[in-house]
Design a protein around this motif. Structure first.
Motif, PDB file in Angstrom:
ATOM      1  N   SER A  36      -7.995  14.590 -25.552  1.00 18.97           N
ATOM      2  CA  SER A  36      -6.637  14.977 -25.163  1.00 18.97           C
ATOM      3  C   SER A  36      -5.932  13.885 -24.371  1.00 18.97           C
ATOM      4  CB  SER A  36      -6.691  16.257 -24.329  1.00 18.97           C
ATOM      5  OG  SER A  36      -7.542  16.056 -23.213  1.00 18.97           O
ATOM      6  N   VAL A  37      -6.645  12.835 -24.018  1.00 21.51           N
ATOM      7  CA  VAL A  37      -6.031  11.809 -23.159  1.00 21.51           C
ATOM      8  C   VAL A  37      -4.769  11.220 -23.781  1.00 21.51           C
ATOM      9  CG1 VAL A  37      -7.442   9.865 -23.995  1.00 21.51           C
ATOM     10  CG2 VAL A  37      -6.553   9.824 -21.679  1.00 21.51           C
ATOM     11  N   PHE A  38      -4.675  11.230 -25.119  1.00 20.27           N
ATOM     12  CA  PHE A  38      -3.465  10.629 -25.712  1.00 20.27           C
ATOM     13  C   PHE A  38      -2.205  11.407 -25.346  1.00 20.27           C
ATOM     14  CE2 PHE A  38      -1.989  13.236 -29.301  1.00 20.27           C
ATOM     15  CZ  PHE A  38      -3.077  14.061 -29.555  1.00 20.27           C
ATOM     16  N   LYS A  39      -2.380  12.652 -24.946  1.00 21.91           N
ATOM     17  CA  LYS A  39      -1.217  13.439 -24.520  1.00 21.91           C
ATOM     18  C   LYS A  39      -0.766  13.021 -23.114  1.00 21.91           C
ATOM     19  CE  LYS A  39      -1.367  16.675 -27.951  1.00 21.91           C
ATOM     20  NZ  LYS A  39      -0.303  17.207 -28.797  1.00 21.91           N
ATOM     21  N   PHE A  40      -1.572  12.174 -22.479  1.00 23.01           N
ATOM     22  CA  PHE A  40      -1.241  11.713 -21.130  1.00 23.01           C
ATOM     23  C   PHE A  40      -0.834  10.241 -21.116  1.00 23.01           C
ATOM     24  CE2 PHE A  40      -2.643  15.268 -18.432  1.00 23.01           C
ATOM     25  CZ  PHE A  40      -3.255  16.052 -19.392  1.00 23.01           C
ATOM     26  N   GLN A  41      -0.748   9.642 -22.307  1.00 27.10           N
ATOM     27  CA  GLN A  41      -0.416   8.220 -22.396  1.00 27.10           C
ATOM     28  C   GLN A  41       0.991   8.026 -22.953  1.00 27.10           C
ATOM     29  OE1 GLN A  41      -3.618   7.295 -25.057  1.00 27.10           O
ATOM     30  NE2 GLN A  41      -4.928   6.468 -23.449  1.00 27.10           N
ATOM     31  N   GLN A  42       1.583   6.872 -22.614  1.00 32.89           N
ATOM     32  CA  GLN A  42       2.886   6.540 -23.193  1.00 32.89           C
ATOM     33  C   GLN A  42       2.745   6.327 -24.699  1.00 32.89           C
ATOM     34  OE1 GLN A  42       4.533   3.284 -20.897  1.00 32.89           O
ATOM     35  NE2 GLN A  42       4.212   4.406 -18.995  1.00 32.89           N
ATOM     36  N   GLU A  43       1.659   5.698 -25.070  1.00 36.18           N
ATOM     37  CA  GLU A  43       1.290   5.570 -26.478  1.00 36.18           C
ATOM     38  C   GLU A  43      -0.225   5.434 -26.493  1.00 36.18           C
ATOM     39  OE1 GLU A  43       2.182   1.798 -28.307  1.00 36.18           O
ATOM     40  OE2 GLU A  43       2.479   0.898 -26.353  1.00 36.18           O
ATOM     41  N   LEU A  77       0.817  -1.223   0.000  1.00 33.18           N
ATOM     42  CA  LEU A  77       0.000   0.000   0.000  1.00 33.18           C
ATOM     43  C   LEU A  77       0.843   1.263   0.000  1.00 33.18           C
ATOM     44  CD1 LEU A  77      -2.919  -0.399   2.561  1.00 33.18           C
ATOM     45  CD2 LEU A  77      -3.079   0.021   0.113  1.00 33.18           C
ATOM     46  N   THR A  78       2.051   1.178   0.540  1.00 37.24           N
ATOM     47  CA  THR A  78       2.876   2.389   0.637  1.00 37.24           C
ATOM     48  C   THR A  78       3.274   2.904  -0.743  1.00 37.24           C
ATOM     49  OG1 THR A  78       4.758   0.936   0.951  1.00 37.24           O
ATOM     50  CG2 THR A  78       3.829   1.943   2.923  1.00 37.24           C
ATOM     51  N   THR A  79       3.196   2.029  -1.765  1.00 35.10           N
ATOM     52  CA  THR A  79       3.570   2.485  -3.109  1.00 35.10           C
ATOM     53  C   THR A  79       2.345   2.849  -3.946  1.00 35.10           C
ATOM     54  OG1 THR A  79       3.504   0.235  -3.955  1.00 35.10           O
ATOM     55  CG2 THR A  79       5.619   1.033  -3.137  1.00 35.10           C
ATOM     56  N   LEU A  80       1.242   2.992  -3.252  1.00 37.85           N
ATOM     57  CA  LEU A  80      -0.048   3.235  -3.900  1.00 37.85           C
ATOM     58  C   LEU A  80      -0.078   4.490  -4.778  1.00 37.85           C
ATOM     59  CD1 LEU A  80      -3.184   2.588  -3.734  1.00 37.85           C
ATOM     60  CD2 LEU A  80      -3.193   4.041  -1.725  1.00 37.85           C
ATOM     61  N   ALA A  81       0.451   5.557  -4.249  1.00 31.80           N
ATOM     62  CA  ALA A  81       0.319   6.858  -4.920  1.00 31.80           C
ATOM     63  C   ALA A  81       1.354   7.797  -4.323  1.00 31.80           C
ATOM     64  CB  ALA A  81      -1.093   7.412  -4.699  1.00 31.80           C
ATOM     65  N   PRO A  82       1.648   8.882  -5.037  1.00 28.95           N
ATOM     66  CA  PRO A  82       2.627   9.832  -4.495  1.00 28.95           C
ATOM     67  C   PRO A  82       2.155  10.414  -3.167  1.00 28.95           C
ATOM     68  CG  PRO A  82       2.000  10.401  -6.741  1.00 28.95           C
ATOM     69  CD  PRO A  82       1.085   9.319  -6.308  1.00 28.95           C
ATOM     70  N   GLU A  83       3.094  10.669  -2.289  1.00 29.26           N
ATOM     71  CA  GLU A  83       2.729  11.250  -0.996  1.00 29.26           C
ATOM     72  C   GLU A  83       2.457  12.746  -1.147  1.00 29.26           C
ATOM     73  OE1 GLU A  83       5.891  10.093   1.593  1.00 29.26           O
ATOM     74  OE2 GLU A  83       4.993   8.103   1.917  1.00 29.26           O
ATOM     75  N   ALA A  84       1.980  13.323  -0.045  1.00 26.22           N
ATOM     76  CA  ALA A  84       1.575  14.734  -0.078  1.00 26.22           C
ATOM     77  C   ALA A  84       2.699  15.649  -0.537  1.00 26.22           C
ATOM     78  CB  ALA A  84       1.071  15.158   1.300  1.00 26.22           C
ATOM     79  N   GLY A  85       3.915  15.267  -0.263  1.00 26.27           N
ATOM     80  CA  GLY A  85       5.041  16.133  -0.588  1.00 26.27           C
ATOM     81  C   GLY A  85       5.465  16.096  -2.043  1.00 26.27           C
ATOM     82  N   PHE A  86       4.873  15.208  -2.815  1.00 18.73           N
ATOM     83  CA  PHE A  86       5.259  15.106  -4.218  1.00 18.73           C
ATOM     84  C   PHE A  86       4.954  16.417  -4.940  1.00 18.73           C
ATOM     85  CE2 PHE A  86       4.034  14.460  -8.613  1.00 18.73           C
ATOM     86  CZ  PHE A  86       5.134  13.802  -9.117  1.00 18.73           C
ATOM     87  N   ARG A  87       5.880  16.832  -5.795  1.00 13.02           N
ATOM     88  CA  ARG A  87       5.633  18.032  -6.600  1.00 13.02           C
ATOM     89  C   ARG A  87       5.868  17.711  -8.066  1.00 13.02           C
ATOM     90  NH1 ARG A  87       3.345  18.937  -2.911  1.00 13.02           N
ATOM     91  NH2 ARG A  87       3.441  20.635  -1.413  1.00 13.02           N
ATOM     92  N   ALA A  88       5.009  18.279  -8.892  1.00 15.30           N
ATOM     93  CA  ALA A  88       5.132  18.081 -10.330  1.00 15.30           C
ATOM     94  C   ALA A  88       6.217  19.002 -10.869  1.00 15.30           C
ATOM     95  CB  ALA A  88       3.801  18.360 -11.008  1.00 15.30           C
ATOM     96  N   ARG A  89       6.300  19.078 -12.180  1.00 16.74           N
ATOM     97  CA  ARG A  89       7.251  19.957 -12.866  1.00 16.74           C
ATOM     98  C   ARG A  89       7.330  21.320 -12.217  1.00 16.74           C
ATOM     99  NH1 ARG A  89       5.962  20.078 -19.258  1.00 16.74           N
ATOM    100  NH2 ARG A  89       6.141  17.849 -19.643  1.00 16.74           N
ATOM    101  N   ALA A  90       8.461  21.903 -12.257  1.00 13.54           N
ATOM    102  CA  ALA A  90       8.672  23.259 -11.758  1.00 13.54           C
ATOM    103  C   ALA A  90       8.299  23.359 -10.285  1.00 13.54           C
ATOM    104  CB  ALA A  90       7.876  24.283 -12.584  1.00 13.54           C
ATOM    105  N   ALA A 144       0.896  18.469 -16.497  1.00 11.87           N
ATOM    106  CA  ALA A 144       1.501  18.225 -17.809  1.00 11.87           C
ATOM    107  C   ALA A 144       1.289  16.809 -18.287  1.00 11.87           C
ATOM    108  CB  ALA A 144       2.995  18.538 -17.744  1.00 11.87           C
ATOM    109  N   GLY A 145       0.948  15.914 -17.390  1.00  9.10           N
ATOM    110  CA  GLY A 145       0.683  14.548 -17.816  1.00  9.10           C
ATOM    111  C   GLY A 145       1.841  13.599 -17.606  1.00  9.10           C
ATOM    112  N   ASP A 146       3.006  14.111 -17.229  1.00  7.94           N
ATOM    113  CA  ASP A 146       4.118  13.193 -17.000  1.00  7.94           C
ATOM    114  C   ASP A 146       4.245  12.811 -15.528  1.00  7.94           C
ATOM    115  OD1 ASP A 146       4.842  15.693 -16.244  1.00  7.94           O
ATOM    116  OD2 ASP A 146       6.691  15.791 -17.425  1.00  7.94           O
ATOM    117  N   GLN A 147       3.369  13.368 -14.693  1.00  5.15           N
ATOM    118  CA  GLN A 147       3.392  12.967 -13.295  1.00  5.15           C
ATOM    119  C   GLN A 147       2.785  11.565 -13.165  1.00  5.15           C
ATOM    120  OE1 GLN A 147       1.206  15.084 -14.660  1.00  5.15           O
ATOM    121  NE2 GLN A 147      -0.623  15.399 -13.430  1.00  5.15           N
TER     122      GLN A 147
END
Lengths: 921, 437
Positions: free
Chosen positions: A767-774, A688-701, A746-749
């Motif tokens: 626009s979802v394809f901009k958020f996918q690997q392919e 479960l600890t790898t479920l999702a980013p924690e509160a401290g996670f920050r995206a680009r910039a 941005a979609g890379d998070q």
């Protein structure tokens, strides 16, 4: 950190066919594309902006709209080239194409101008405006002046039921609606009518769209022909909606959703792409079930029942003081399969393992335990929904999955097409060439065997069906396993079991699907035996065990030392209890329930809340962050979409507050801490600890991820009726998401923290394809969630003798029927779903009905339940069996395996719907 | 020409009526089918038809033998069902050649199909017949029944063990059903929309099975080829092409009609000798050589041979070989408007350029014809024509075909279009009245 997608056990259908890469020159630049993939798909996978309408990532190409025009050059010397539709060409090595070539660009512009001949200029009043693929493509191609001077074609629109609105004048005739509705989802009551410039897409007559996937038309339609009707009633532009990544609370499949809010109202739910679970589609229960969040029966304040029996709302502190006084000593905790894993864990910690009960009826509890036992024994990987699509033979044992796990049923509809894809490959027809594959394959279907108590929607695809009560079906399952692997215990042998065994054994990736709805551990064991028997034959066999509620597997994994009967006994003996988001009247007979000393935490005024001593207002899934565990034991995080008003708070917060007032429990500062405690404190939940980013996670910039799109408007004015001073935006200390339009999406998070999809130029869901690997692949930052049990190793010992077939002894064997609309508790509080919910009913064989003296539409009295229900007569139900619909508003709760029936001459039929009208009669 | 030099209509000329079974048999009828089934392998038949250089008479002119050879045979075949389909959905404006064959010499089609079925080893055949063709239906029905009665159809034909059933499917009536894949969809009971190609019907046709679709006239050429050989057949033609062709003329000629002539006969000979030339007071300005969906030819082309290559080189297509003549009393704009109205109406509605573009073209032509057009409407019309007309721009060839007469009219009769726009009137109309005739 981020939950990464688990590698696929099977290569995708696409990958199996297309192994090599092709170097393709696009506008002077070389790209490595998947050889054989259609060029449109491949270009979009490279995130190139190539306009399209009729192609759909899940439905392939048909070449009708002619928008994805490119120029193809014969070789380097060819300056002129030839106009081609990208969606109809396969990527080949050394291909040279241009998207930007003036002739192609001009042609695309012309295509839009043609479509605009008849498209109305009603964007300002159209629900699609601002997220309209047609708008996006119009802007992208540069069409702005309309030169067509003739009259526009107009249509009369149709009533299509409570879910989907219809505005045919906007239609651009891309054929996506019928391709989804008929070809993909198997619906029959939506058609393409007429010809030439007078194509009409609708029903033969006005009426409710029958498919349980009709709501997807809203997202499949590239413009505003099919719209979300409940959303239209409380309409807000997409750019003004605040949303967050979430998980559907209406069954155990765990489809990912975007609930969206404005003004404290949950406005709508749309699909949130997940490469392994729901892909591009939701069922209608999921899409339209969440209006319970806005229900007038929401509990908004903490209430303590006064001496006069009336609740007094004197504030949270007073209520908590009352609870603390009540709950100082030994305490029963009743958890809930519709509450978050964290809330259940908090409750378990608070009351202690020995006093915590998962909150499901004991037969369901036993069934869930059997499911987990099978999963833990392992020997197969629990298939994801996309794995289900890749199965080449399917056995459904004892579960109406269209009702209990609708999205899985939609996947099975794709799985049975497997043989048609094989035939197409054989004939050299590319897999993405949808019409070619369907035309060539005709009615060819991979084997599907359906053994259930009552007829199901998916029977129409079945190679063979078999009916029976749970034990009878379990016997058949044992029989199939034995026929495949003679060392396994024997069971029933008949034509059905022989054919099913043969087909499953002949397949490479056979799949068995069963579920907990029948409350029969024997059924699950029979299904497991079939899978293990197939594994012994070196087949990549796998098993899906569906469950009824969003977190059924979560509570099952948490365990707990108390069963519901024992918990209720202690309550009847006067012990105080904390009841977490659970309406006990849906689980046990009313006589078993004593709420005199119960503290109920819930979001809705359920009968249980109404009878409690103290009620604490709990947040709904949209108003809090938490975790659900789906049928494949995939733990997925859902995020708070908006802060609840007033005293409403997540249940775990209330429990933490109660805990502070007791010695026993820990205090959790935030959801991450609670999830970590749950992971560390429960065997098997460490991942479960790898479920999702924690509160401290920050995206680009180094930014937070905004819940609001960049064009979110009216922030300074939306509460001006209350105060002209703009309130401070809520601060979210719990997650990486912000109540703001500032920051980067941005979609890379990590995929778990994508709160909406939008990309410059792509305002619609396309626009979802901009958020996918392919295209059609995992999200760029990995598909969300983590599978808690994932053990393919081992070859477990099979289960022993099957149960004896139950004898009637003059009674009827009773089977539970689950209805896709109405049987789910929370969706039952959602107005549009309620409109589709039938009146309580049972299904009987015609001979039995005749013997009882009731006709179709008449009433029978079920003695043991002290209730009368409407009769549906169906020759496809075995004699001696009565199937009783469960969970419908006002319907009886089946508590016995055998019932006595009698005709009810005084029965007055009524329509389904509002439970408040139902209660009498 | 002698009767034997007219493989299609020789017998009709002899009997002066419907060629029934006795008459057909008296003229060596079914001897070609018998010879093929008894003494030739399917591959032999395919090779023979290939060698004879029989080209599809529906309009595209594709080699019939080559088409047949695309059906996987022998060890390559999967042993499943194959279909042979006759496209008798003759809806091309101005075209009535198949109707003549069906009404007068229906056994010729039946025999041709038996040979075709043997060649591709199909056991089921369909004649997809234009809905309005009532008399052709009656005659074909009678012929098929007679062939069954003689065991030329059904089980064990000519004692060879070969089975072939032939049914008539009467169309519900759409021009697009002449497109072979739309025809197959209609045959299957689906919307009459063309299919994406590939797959082509020889690989995946009716009900997903290998299927050959040929035109009525094409099949009718086959029995004589089998009887007399490829060399003989090649000798019938005048230029590069082989055999004879049913040529038709409609318009203001003295004797409008249909003639079986050596393929490659010149336009001038067809119009002047066989159709008797223009009626008194009318001058020929242009013609559509092979139905409505072919480019106009004008005076400079009248000495050209009517064969596939020559007409193509002149920028048009021989198509069905049945010409529509435009004389000097007919307004080219109005004629185009009439044609585009037809094509817009017959669009199946599947792809955008055809569905939305053709009605706009029709509207622009109406505006020009009725004097409402603006100066730049001609450019708009040409832009539409350019984008609709490209053969890969649309899903099938319906719309490019529809644009052929218009694009060529804009080339050859541009002055007429400009004059309409400039003056706001159609000079072909009597003042205040409708266009003549």
């Amino acid at each position: 950190m981020a939950g990464q997608s688990v590698s696929r056990s099977q290569p995708s259908r696409r990958k199996r066919v297309l192994a090599s890469m092709a170097r393709v020159n696009i506008d002077g630049k070389d790209y490595e594309l998947e050889a054989g993939q259609n060029l449109l798909h491949a270009c979009l996978s490279e995130r190139l902006d190539l306009p399209y309408f009729c192609w759909h990532p899940a439905m392939g190409s048909v070449g009708s709209c002619r928008l994805c025009a490119i120029v193809e050059y014969a070789d380097e010397g060819d300056q002129r080239g030839r106009l081609q539709m990208a969606c109809t060409l396969a990527a080949r090595p050394n291909m040279r194409i241009s998207i930007q070539a003036p002739f192609a660009a001009d042609f695309r512009k012309q295509v839009i101008e043609w479509l605009m001949e008849n498209h109305p200029h009603d964007c300002p009043v159209c629900e699609e405006g601002g997220e309209c693929h047609l708008q996006d493509m119009t802007v992208m191609t540069g069409h702005s002046m309309r030169r067509y001077a003739g009259a526009k074609r107009t249509w009369r629109n149709q009533y299509l039921g409570p879910f989907v609105g219809h505005e045919m004048n906007r239609c651009i005739t891309c054929y996506r609606c019928v391709r989804f509705y008929r070809d993909y989802a198997g619906g029959e009551d939506l058609e393409a009518y007429g010809s030439r410039a007078r194509m009409f897409f609708g029903r033969q007559d006005d009426g409710v769209l029958e498919s349980e996937f009709a709501g997807n038309l809203v997202e499949v339609c590239p413009t505003g022909v099919f719209t979300d009707k409940p959303f239209s009633k409380v309409y807000t532009r997409k750019w003004d909606l605040q949303s967050a990544p979430s998980v559907c609370p209406h069954c155990a499949v765990g489809c990912n959703t975007f609930p969206a809010e404005r003004y404290g109202v949950l406005k709508r739910v749309t699909n949130r792409y997940h490469g392994e679970v729901n892909g591009y589609f939701l069922c209608d229960r999921g899409r339209f079930g969440s209006h319970f969040v806005n229900h007038e029966k929401r509990v908004r304040h903490a209430g303590v029942r006064g001496a006069d029996g009336v609740f007094e709302a004197n504030g949270a502190e007073a209520a908590l003081a009352n609870v603390a006084a009540r709950c100082a000593g030994a305490l029963v905790g009743i958890g809930s399969p519709r509450a978050s894993l964290e809330a259940n864990f908090a409750l378990k910690q608070l009351v202690g393992e020995e006093n915590y009960c998962p909150g499901v009826a004991d037969d369901e509890h036993e069934t869930l335990r059997a499911a987990l036992e099978i999963y833990r024994k392992g020997g197969f990987r629990v298939p994801s929904v996309t794995d289900v699509e890749r199965a080449d033979a399917v056995l459904i044992l004892g579960e109406d999955i269209t009702a209990t796990a609708a999205r899985v049923a939609l996947a099975v509809r794709q799985a049975v097409r497997g043989v048609a894809f094989d035939m197409a490959r054989e004939a050299g027809i590319p897999e993405w060439q949808d019409a070619g594959v369907r035309g060539h394959g005709q009615a060819a279907q991979s084997p599907l065997f359906v053994a259930t108590a009552t007829p199901t929607r998916i029977d129409e695809l079945a190679t063979a069906t078999r009916r029976g009560a749970a034990n009878d079906l379990a016997g058949a399952g044992f029989g199939i396993a034995h026929a495949i692997e003679p060392s396994f215990a024997s069971g029933t042998q008949d034509d059905f079991t022989a054919a099913a065994a043969k087909a499953l054994a002949a397949a490479e990736r056979p799949l068995v699907i069963t579920g907990c709805e029948a409350r029969s551990p024997a059924l699950l064991r029979a299904a497991a035996n079939v899978v293990w028997a197939l594994r012994k034959q070196n087949k990549k066999a796998a098993l899906v065990i569906a469950a009824s509620e969003a977190n059924s597997y979560g509570v099952a994994l948490l365990g707990g030392g108390l069963n519901l009967a024992a918990a209720l006994l202690r309550m009847r003996e006067g012990e105080p209890a904390l009841v977490l988001e659970n309406d006990l009247f849906r689980r046990v007979p009313a006589g078993d329930i004593d709420l005199a000393h119960a503290v109920v935490l819930d979001s809705l005024e359920t009968p249980t809340a109404e009878g409690a001593a103290v009620v604490l207002p709990a947040a709904t899934y949209a108003e809090q962050t938490g975790t659900f565990v789906n049928y494949e034991t995939r733990a997925q995080r859902f995020y708070q979409v908006f802060e609840p008003a007033g005293e409403v708070a997540p249940s775990w917060r209330w429990l933490a507050e109660i805990g502070k007032r007791r010695e026993r429990a820990a205090d959790w500062p935030n959801i991450d801490a609670l999830t970590a405690a749950c992971a560390n404190g429960t065997e098997g939940l460490r991942r479960l600890t790898t479920l999702a980013p924690e509160a401290g996670f920050r995206a680009r910039a180094n930014t937070r991820i905004p819940r609001q799109p960049q064009r979110y408007s009216g922030r300074t004015a939306m509460l001006a009726n209350v105060s002209v001073h703009e309130p401070k935006a809520p601060v979210d200390a719990e997650t990486p998401l912000a109540y703001s339009m500032e920051g980067e999406n941005a979609g890379d998070q990590p995929g778990a923290v994508v709160p909406y999809v939008w990309s410059p130029g792509w305002n619609s869901n396309q626009s979802v394809f901009k958020f996918q690997q392919e295209v059609g692949g995992p999200l760029a930052g990995g598909d969300p969630g983590v599978r808690l049990l994932d053990d393919e190793s081992g070859s477990p010992a099979s289960y022993g003798e099957p149960p004896a077939t139950e004898q009637r002894n003059g009674t009827f064997l009773a089977a539970r029927v689950h209805d896709v609309f109405g049987s789910d508790e929370l969706a039952g509080y959602s107005a549009p779903i309620l409109e589709r919910a039938p009146a309580p009913y049972c299904i009987l064989n015609p001979d039995d009905a005749r013997e009882l003296g009731v006709a179709d539409g008449g009433g029978v009295r079920i003695e043991e339940l002290d209730a009368s229900v409407q009769v549906r007569v169906d020759a496809d139900v075995p004699a001696g069996l009565v199937a009783v619909a469960q969970g419908l508003p006002g319907g009886p709760l089946l508590t016995s395996h055998r019932v006595r029936l009698a005709a009810d001459a005084d029965f007055t039929p009524r329509s389904g719907g509002d439970p408040n009208v139902i209660a009498k009669g | 020409m002698t009767a034997e030099e007219k493989p299609l209509t020789g017998l009709v000329e002899k009997t002066r009526g419907v060629v029934d079974m006795p008459a057909y048999e008296a003229g060596d009828g079914y001897s070609g089918a018998r010879a093929a089934l008894v003494s030739m392998t399917p591959a032999d038949v395919v090779e023979l038809v290939k060698a004879a250089n029989l080209r599809g008479r529906g309009g595209a002119g594709f080699s019939t033998g080559l088409k047949w050879s695309f059906v996987r045979q022998g060890d390559d075949a999967d042993g499943g069902v194959k279909y042979l389909v006759c496209n008798a959905d003759e809806m091309e404006p101005g075209t009535f050649k198949d109707r003549f064959l069906l009404e007068r010499n229906p056994h010729l089609l039946v025999e041709g199909m038996i040979i075709g079925a043997w060649a591709i080893q199909a056991e089921q055949g369909y004649v997809f017949l234009r809905g309005e063709y009532h008399e052709p239906y009656r005659q074909l029905r009678r012929a098929i029944d007679a062939a069954y009665a003689k065991s030329h159809l059904g089980k064990n034909i000519f004692g060879t063990g070969f089975n072939f059933d032939l049914r008539i499917h009467r169309s519900a009536g759409r021009y697009i059903c002449g497109e072979e894949t739309a025809l197959l969809n209609a045959l299957e009971g689906k919307r009459a929309q063309p299919r994406q190609k590939p797959p082509f019907p020889p690989a995946s046709g009716a009900w997903g099975r290998p299927t050959i679709v040929n035109n009525v006239e094409t099949f009718c050429n086959v029995p004589a080829i089998v009887r007399n050989g490829a060399k003989w057949y090649q000798g019938l033609g005048k230029g590069d092409d082989s055999g004879t062709k049913l040529y038709g003329v409609s318009g203001r000629v003295r004797r409008p009609g249909l003639w079986e002539l050596p393929i490659g006969t010149t336009i001038r000979e067809i119009v002047e000798e066989h159709a008797g030339g223009m009626r008194e007071g009318y001058k020929l300005r242009g013609l559509l050589p092979g139905g409505a969906s072919t480019d106009f030819l004008v005076e400079e082309h009248f000495d050209l041979a009517m064969d596939y290559g020559t007409i193509q080189a002149a920028g048009s297509r021989m198509g069905t070989g049945t010409m529509i003549l435009m004389d000097d009393s007919i307004c080219p704009v109005d004629m185009c408007r009439n044609l585009e109205h037809f094509f817009a109406q017959e669009s199946c509605g599947f792809c955008t350029p055809c569905r939305e573009g053709l009605p706009w073209v029709e509207a622009l032509l109406t505006d020009i014809e009725e004097g409402r057009a603006a100066e730049d409407d001609l450019a708009l019309l040409e832009r539409n024509a350019m984008f609709i007309g490209g053969t890969t721009n649309t899903f099938c060839l319906h719309a490019p075909g529809a644009i052929e007469p218009l694009a060529s009219a804009l080339r050859y009769f541009r002055d007429d279009f400009q004059a309409h726009i400039r003056t706001g009137v159609c000079s072909y109309r009597a003042p205040g009245g409708a266009a003549p005739g």
